[in-house]
Design a protein around this motif. Structure first.
Motif, PDB file in Angstrom:
ATOM      1  N   ARG A  58      54.593   0.845  99.363  1.00  0.00           N
ATOM      2  CA  ARG A  58      54.769  -0.529  99.590  1.00  0.00           C
ATOM      3  C   ARG A  58      53.743  -0.974 100.705  1.00  0.00           C
ATOM      4  N   LEU A  59      52.698  -0.553 100.753  1.00  0.00           N
ATOM      5  CA  LEU A  59      51.756  -0.651 101.739  1.00  0.00           C
ATOM      6  C   LEU A  59      51.129  -2.291 101.573  1.00  0.00           C
ATOM      7  N   ASP A  60      51.450  -2.923 100.611  1.00  0.00           N
ATOM      8  CA  ASP A  60      50.861  -4.004 100.356  1.00  0.00           C
ATOM      9  C   ASP A  60      51.596  -5.166 101.383  1.00  0.00           C
ATOM     10  N   ALA A  61      52.710  -4.703 101.935  1.00  0.00           N
ATOM     11  CA  ALA A  61      53.540  -5.385 102.992  1.00  0.00           C
ATOM     12  C   ALA A  61      53.122  -5.148 104.012  1.00  0.00           C
ATOM     13  N   LEU A  62      52.449  -3.716 104.614  1.00  0.00           N
ATOM     14  CA  LEU A  62      52.175  -3.593 105.886  1.00  0.00           C
ATOM     15  C   LEU A  62      51.390  -4.474 106.651  1.00  0.00           C
ATOM     16  N   TYR A  63      50.453  -5.410 106.204  1.00  0.00           N
ATOM     17  CA  TYR A  63      49.703  -6.407 106.961  1.00  0.00           C
ATOM     18  C   TYR A  63      50.267  -7.667 106.557  1.00  0.00           C
ATOM     19  N   ASP A  64      51.227  -7.562 105.979  1.00  0.00           N
ATOM     20  CA  ASP A  64      51.825  -9.253 105.739  1.00  0.00           C
ATOM     21  C   ASP A  64      52.921  -9.489 106.475  1.00  0.00           C
ATOM     22  N   LEU A  65      52.736 -10.317 107.751  1.00  0.00           N
ATOM     23  CA  LEU A  65      53.700 -10.563 108.583  1.00  0.00           C
ATOM     24  C   LEU A  65      55.214 -10.707 107.920  1.00  0.00           C
ATOM     25  N   GLY A  66      55.033 -11.588 106.967  1.00  0.00           N
ATOM     26  CA  GLY A  66      56.589 -12.138 106.438  1.00  0.00           C
ATOM     27  C   GLY A  66      57.141 -10.899 105.784  1.00  0.00           C
ATOM     28  N   ARG A  67      56.261 -10.237 104.861  1.00  0.00           N
ATOM     29  CA  ARG A  67      57.061  -9.257 104.079  1.00  0.00           C
ATOM     30  C   ARG A  67      57.509  -7.958 104.951  1.00  0.00           C
ATOM     31  N   TYR A  68      56.445  -7.849 105.926  1.00  0.00           N
ATOM     32  CA  TYR A  68      56.710  -6.600 107.009  1.00  0.00           C
ATOM     33  C   TYR A  68      57.764  -6.693 107.693  1.00  0.00           C
ATOM     34  N   HIS A  69      58.044  -8.098 108.280  1.00  0.00           N
ATOM     35  CA  HIS A  69      59.414  -8.368 108.950  1.00  0.00           C
ATOM     36  C   HIS A  69      60.651  -8.151 108.255  1.00  0.00           C
ATOM     37  N   ASP A  70      60.624  -8.530 106.529  1.00  0.00           N
ATOM     38  CA  ASP A  70      61.652  -8.328 106.006  1.00  0.00           C
ATOM     39  C   ASP A  70      61.889  -6.974 105.762  1.00  0.00           C
ATOM     40  N   PHE A  71      60.971  -6.006 105.485  1.00  0.00           N
ATOM     41  CA  PHE A  71      61.222  -4.736 105.399  1.00  0.00           C
ATOM     42  C   PHE A  71      61.990  -4.023 106.448  1.00  0.00           C
ATOM     43  N   LEU A  72      61.544  -4.413 107.798  1.00  0.00           N
ATOM     44  CA  LEU A  72      62.151  -4.044 109.012  1.00  0.00           C
ATOM     45  C   LEU A  72      63.623  -4.482 109.217  1.00  0.00           C
TER      46      LEU A  72
END
Length: 403
Positions: A59-73
């Motif tokens: 799911r590295l497409d979310a790594l540098y996407d602030l919104g999706r990265y925050h959702d993952f955390l």
């Protein structure tokens, strides 16, 4: 008790008062592995763990996407303050083993392993200065890493190991330097020193190593991730230097950020950063003249790094602060009062910069610049030296007795 002993003792204590307080606050708010309502114990280690877990899950497409990265955390840990993964894709090669483990275990291994590696790398320098090796883990920069889970121990250990090898084991030094590609900007001045001294073997090995690491990250994670990092995350890092009112900015040591915090426009702050950086580079270039072993530049180069980098944080100053206190300890009798004060102030910078920023006092770049000059003077780097290679001025090299 001698003045030197009293001064050094109080520097160690005062330099860590802020972290002692922050640890106490965190412990008072600890429930499970969470601190308060929106922070995990280990703080920024969470980014390293999350990068590895995202790579494992594809799911590295979310790594540098602030919104999706925050959702993952938040999906994994509940409500959290905003986190940003700001490291290059090469760092994921380090992240993956930790991301494969439960967070608490991964954090324990990261902290204990990093501290042990830095202890091992710093031990010869501490022994040569006649100080207990464990004090290397109690400098103001080191305790920030214990609190916030950053890369300072790892990068500091690689730096110390590389400089011990430059003059005696050039190929191994090149490999060690290449490993710093996980966070490459911290090693910015090493290629400059190698070029200045025409250390072609080390440069070749290091360049090849960096190439291998870069290709490995491309194969493992794909070129799109690099494009996203360069176009999105690197731009975001630049923009953070112009922001205001953020706590993480109080942990930044650069001239540009310091000047921006005191109402200078970005162009003026940028000009001040360039002036500081050029001064530090000129001093280091002059000190690295033929006949001066690279080992003797280990600590001045570490200090200069934080004058050159516009994007620099106090937790990466593990080598710089260690150098301040070791030079003060070893050269005490040869220094004047103001020189001792300059090194003492430099030693306090990693935690003092937070307090100075909060108080609106823009002193950090000046403190570091004066401390750099004092370090070079104290180690004789401004004086003519015989044309020779070998151990550093007062600092041991691998294979050289320090007893």
């Amino acid at each position: 008790m001698r003045l030197q002993q009293v001064t050094e003792r109080y520097l160690w204590i005062v330099g860590n008062l802020l972290m002692i307080g922050l640890f106490a606050i965190d412990i008072s708010q600890l429930h499970g592995f969470r601190v308060g309502d929106n922070v995990m114990w280990g703080r920024d280690f969470l980014n390293l763990w999350a990068g590895g877990r995202l790579a494992i899950e594809g799911r590295l497409d979310a790594l540098y996407d602030l919104g999706r990265y925050h959702d993952f955390l938040q999906a994994n840990f509940g409500p959290l303050a905003l986190h940003i993964y700001s490291y290059p894709p090469t760092s994921l090669l380090l992240d993956v083993p930790f991301g494969a483990l439960p967070y608490a275990l991964a954090y324990a291994l990261w902290t204990i392993g990093g501290a042990a590696l830095f202890f091992f790398a710093a031990r010869p320098y501490m022994r040569e200065a006649g100080l207990p090796a464990w004090l290397a883990l109690a400098t103001p920069a080191a305790t920030i890493n214990l609190w916030a889970g950053h890369f300072g121990f790892l990068m500091g250990a690689l730096w110390l190991l590389a400089f011990r090898d430059f003059d005696v084991k050039p190929k191994r030094a090149g490999i060690t330097t290449a490993l710093m590609a996980v966070k490459p900007h911290v090693a910015l001045l090493i290629p400059l020193l190698l070029l200045r001294r025409m250390r072609w073997t080390t440069m070749l090995v290091s360049g090849a190593g960096v190439g291998v690491i870069g290709v490995a990250s491309l194969i493992a994670f794909g070129p799109d991730l690099w494009r996203t990092y360069v176009h999105t995350t690197a731009t975001l890092e630049v923009s953070t230097m112009g922001m205001g009112g953020q706590f993480f900015q109080t942990m930044m040591t650069s001239t540009m950020v310091t000047m921006r915090q005191h109402a200078l426009t970005m162009p003026l702050a940028g000009m001040a950063q360039v002036a500081t950086a050029v001064t530090a580079v000129v001093l280091l270039w002059r000190a690295a003249k033929p006949g001066v072993p690279l080992a003797s530049l280990c600590f001045p180069a570490a200090t200069a790094t934080f004058l050159v980098l516009p994007y620099a944080f106090d937790y990466d100053m593990t080598v710089a602060t260690l150098g301040m206190i070791l030079t003060l300890h070893r050269r005490w009798d040869a220094m004047t009062g103001w020189e001792r004060a300059a090194l003492g102030a430099g030693f306090l910078v990693p935690q003092g910069c937070i307090l100075l920023a909060m108080a609106g006092i823009p002193l950090v770049p000046g403190i570091l610049l004066v401390a750099l000059v004092v370090q070079m003077r104290a180690e004789g780097l401004f004086s003519p030296l015989p044309e020779r290679e070998g151990p550093g001025v007062g600092w041991p090299a691998v294979g050289v007795s320090v007893s």
